[in-house]
Each structure stands twice: as C-alpha cells, then as structure tokens.
Design an enzyme around this catalytic site. Structure first.
Site, PDB file in Angstrom:
ATOM      1  N   CYS A 112      -1.288 -26.617  23.211  1.00  0.00           N
ATOM      2  CA  CYS A 112      -0.542 -26.483  21.962  1.00  0.00           C
ATOM      3  C   CYS A 112       0.198 -27.783  21.611  1.00  0.00           C
ATOM      4  O   CYS A 112      -0.423 -28.806  21.375  1.00  0.00           O
ATOM      5  CB  CYS A 112       0.388 -25.274  22.064  1.00  0.00           C
ATOM      6  SG  CYS A 112       0.971 -24.629  20.493  1.00  0.00           S
ATOM      7  N   HIS A 113       1.530 -27.753  21.591  1.00  0.00           N
ATOM      8  CA  HIS A 113       2.331 -28.939  21.270  1.00  0.00           C
ATOM      9  C   HIS A 113       2.605 -29.819  22.496  1.00  0.00           C
ATOM     10  O   HIS A 113       3.186 -30.890  22.367  1.00  0.00           O
ATOM     11  CB  HIS A 113       3.664 -28.529  20.643  1.00  0.00           C
ATOM     12  CG  HIS A 113       3.548 -28.013  19.244  1.00  0.00           C
ATOM     13  ND1 HIS A 113       3.118 -26.740  18.947  1.00  0.00           N
ATOM     14  CD2 HIS A 113       3.799 -28.616  18.057  1.00  0.00           C
ATOM     15  CE1 HIS A 113       3.120 -26.566  17.637  1.00  0.00           C
ATOM     16  NE2 HIS A 113       3.520 -27.683  17.070  1.00  0.00           N
TER      17      HIS A 113
END
Length: 179
Positions: A112-113
């Site tokens: 994800c991030h």
C-alpha cells in the site's frame, strides 16, 4: 506450505495509522508458516492500528528501532496505512532500519503506502515495484519503475497495492523469507 521455522520477521510500524489488516494478515501468515513475527516501532508501549479511517486494535511493541538490530531478523514487513509510512519516513532510526535490510540483502515486503519508507531510505532506484496508486509519481521520481499489478517481486523486494492483494502479497513474502 512455506516453512519459516526458526526465522524472525520484523514488522516495522509507526506509533499509529497502521492499516490493521496489512499488519495482521502477514503477521498471521508468518506465524502459520512457523516464523516469529516481531513488532518494531518508534517507541515502546502499544501502537494504534486503523481500519481505514476508524480506530482499530492496539498491538504491543516488542522492540524500538533504536534497540533493534537488522542482523537479528530474516526479513522485514512494512504494512501500509497513509499515516504509518508517512510518520516512519520522518524517523531517522526507522529509515536506517529499513535501509539496513537492503544493505544486508535481506527480503523486504511492503504494501500500500509503505513504499514511502523505501523512497526515504533511497532503495527504490532501478527497481520495479507497485504501491497504492497515489505513490506512483513519488516512486518514479525516486528512480523506480511503477507497475499496477497485484504483487511485484524484484529480487529481495515484494510489493503490493492494497488489502485486496494480501493473499498474493503474503504468498510472495513468505516465499522470499524462506529463501
């Protein structure tokens, strides 16, 4: 099934903002494979996970970045959540810990991030990876090739985009950790 018996896998997180499922799903996969997951964070105590924007559970920290030694671990998992890697990349000990896995040639799995932490550690140049789509410009600016795939494996680096990718992410991460 992948066997991680005798392997310690670090899970690097900030104090809060961790996407809970991106912590718990790989954690359970490591445990089910016989490995020992270890929660490493900026300070001792507990960390606060989130289910998107809603507070989730808290999890006890096993060791701080200041006291953690990369040589004690066989791999690293970087869970996402927007606030988690954004905070991690501002902590010098956390960035050094992440970079240490690359310097040692050890496997790293980021979802994800989480690749924001990789950008800060300056370890994405010349690599191919994926992430949450909003990071693609940051990753390209840092010298990476970005792909919109469920999971991307580039040498010792495993990356995925989002919680929906967790089955593929976990499988690729366990394979990397077992090497």
């Amino acid at each position: 099934m992948t066997d991680l018996s005798g392997k310690k896998i670090a899970f690097a997180v900030a104090s809060e903002g961790i996407e809970q499922i991106e912590l718990t799903s790989p954690w359970e996969a490591v445990e089910q494979a016989g490995g020992q997951p270890v929660l490493v964070s900026v300070e001792s105590g507990k960390v606060q996970a989130f289910n998107h924007l809603d507070k989730g559970d808290t999890f006890p920290v096993d060791v701080t970045f200041e006291d953690a030694d990369v040589s004690e671990y066989d791999g690293l998992v970087l869970p996402g959540g927007v606030a988690n890697p954004d905070s991690l990349r501002m902590d010098a000990d956390a960035v050094a810990f992440v970079k240490g896995f690359f310097d040692a040639g050890k496997p790293v799995a980021a979802i994800c991030h989480a690749p924001w932490s990789l950008v800060e550690a300056d370890v994405v140049r010349g690599r191919t990876l994926t992430s949450w789509p909003s990071l693609q410009t940051d990753l390209r600016n840092a010298g990476a090739e970005w792909k919109d795939d469920e999971v991307v494996v580039d040498g010792n680096l495993v990356t995925s985009r989002k919680p929906d990718d967790l089955p593929a992410f976990n499988e690729a991460a366990l394979t990397a950790f077992a090497r």
